[in-house]
Design a protein around this motif. Structure first.
Motif, PDB file in Angstrom:
ATOM      1  N   UNK A  52       0.816  -1.208   0.000  1.00 23.48           N
ATOM      2  CA  UNK A  52       0.000   0.000   0.000  1.00 23.48           C
ATOM      3  C   UNK A  52       0.853   1.263   0.000  1.00 23.48           C
ATOM      4  N   UNK A  53       2.036   1.176   0.576  1.00 19.56           N
ATOM      5  CA  UNK A  53       2.923   2.332   0.663  1.00 19.56           C
ATOM      6  C   UNK A  53       3.696   2.569  -0.636  1.00 19.56           C
ATOM      7  N   UNK A  54       3.973   1.513  -1.359  1.00 18.67           N
ATOM      8  CA  UNK A  54       4.784   1.610  -2.573  1.00 18.67           C
ATOM      9  C   UNK A  54       4.206   2.550  -3.635  1.00 18.67           C
ATOM     10  N   UNK A  55       2.913   2.486  -3.978  1.00 25.04           N
ATOM     11  CA  UNK A  55       2.389   3.451  -4.965  1.00 25.04           C
ATOM     12  C   UNK A  55       2.463   4.901  -4.507  1.00 25.04           C
ATOM     13  N   UNK A  56       2.281   5.132  -3.205  1.00 28.15           N
ATOM     14  CA  UNK A  56       2.385   6.503  -2.703  1.00 28.15           C
ATOM     15  C   UNK A  56       3.817   7.018  -2.818  1.00 28.15           C
ATOM     16  N   UNK A  57       4.771   6.163  -2.529  1.00 27.81           N
ATOM     17  CA  UNK A  57       6.177   6.544  -2.671  1.00 27.81           C
ATOM     18  C   UNK A  57       6.495   6.827  -4.133  1.00 27.81           C
ATOM     19  N   UNK A  58       5.946   6.034  -5.025  1.00 25.64           N
ATOM     20  CA  UNK A  58       6.194   6.241  -6.454  1.00 25.64           C
ATOM     21  C   UNK A  58       5.573   7.543  -6.948  1.00 25.64           C
ATOM     22  N   UNK A  59       4.389   7.902  -6.455  1.00 18.11           N
ATOM     23  CA  UNK A  59       3.791   9.178  -6.841  1.00 18.11           C
ATOM     24  C   UNK A  59       4.652  10.347  -6.375  1.00 18.11           C
TER      25      UNK A  59
END
Length: 136
Positions: A64-71
Motif C-alpha cells: 500500500x505504501x509503494x504506490x504513494x512513494x512512487x507518486x
C-alpha cells in the motif's frame, strides 16, 4: 486534456494558462506512475519467488505504501520539466504537454517515464530467470 482539445476545436479558443501547464505536468506524472506499476508487479513477483521466506517484504503495508512513494518520486523527478519550461501549450492541438522542441525535456521525460521503469522491470525479471534456472 480531451475536453480542452474538443473545446478548442469547436470554438477555436486558446486555453493557454497556468492551469493547462499544470494539467500537462500531471499527465506526465500519471504516465510515469502508470509505468512504475509494472515495476510493482515485477517486484511483487520477485518477492514471491525469491524472497518468499521474508515476511516483512510480503506485508500489506509495503504494497500500500509503494504506490504513494512512487507518486511522490514521480512528482519530484518530473518537476524539473516545469522548471525548464518543458510543458508547453500546443496552439494547433489545444492542449499542454511536454514540448517536442525541447530536447532535454523530452529526454528527461522519456527516460524517467518509459526507460527507467522498463530497465527496472528488466533487471527484476532477469534476476527471477537466473534464480529459476539455478533451482530446477
Amino acid at each position: 486534456m480531451n475536453i480542452r482539445t474538443i473545446s478548442g476545436d469547436l470554438n477555436g479558443r486558446s486555453a493557454n494558462s497556468s492551469w493547462c501547464i499544470f494539467s500537462g505536468y500531471v499527465a506526465v506524472v500519471h504516465l510515469c506512475t502508470m509505468y512504475m506499476a509494472f515495476v510493482n508487479q515485477a517486484l511483487y513477483r520477485l518477492i514471491r519467488i525469491i524472497y518468499f521466506q521474508n515476511q516483512h517484504l510480503q506485508s500489506l503495508k509495503l504494497y500500500l505504501l509503494l504506490p504513494m512513494i512512487e507518486y511522490i518520486w514521480a512528482i519530484c523527478i518530473m518537476c524539473v520539466l516545469i522548471l525548464w519550461n518543458g510543458v508547453v501549450y500546443f496552439n494547433n492541438d489545444y492542449f499542454c504537454y511536454v514540448s517536442f522542441a525541447s530536447l532535454r525535456a523530452i529526454i528527461w521525460g522519456a527516460f524517467f517515464a518509459y526507460l527507467f521503469p522498463f530497465l527496472c522491470s528488466l533487471m527484476i525479471y532477469i534476476r527471477i530467470t537466473i534464480f529459476i534456472r539455478h533451482h530446477t
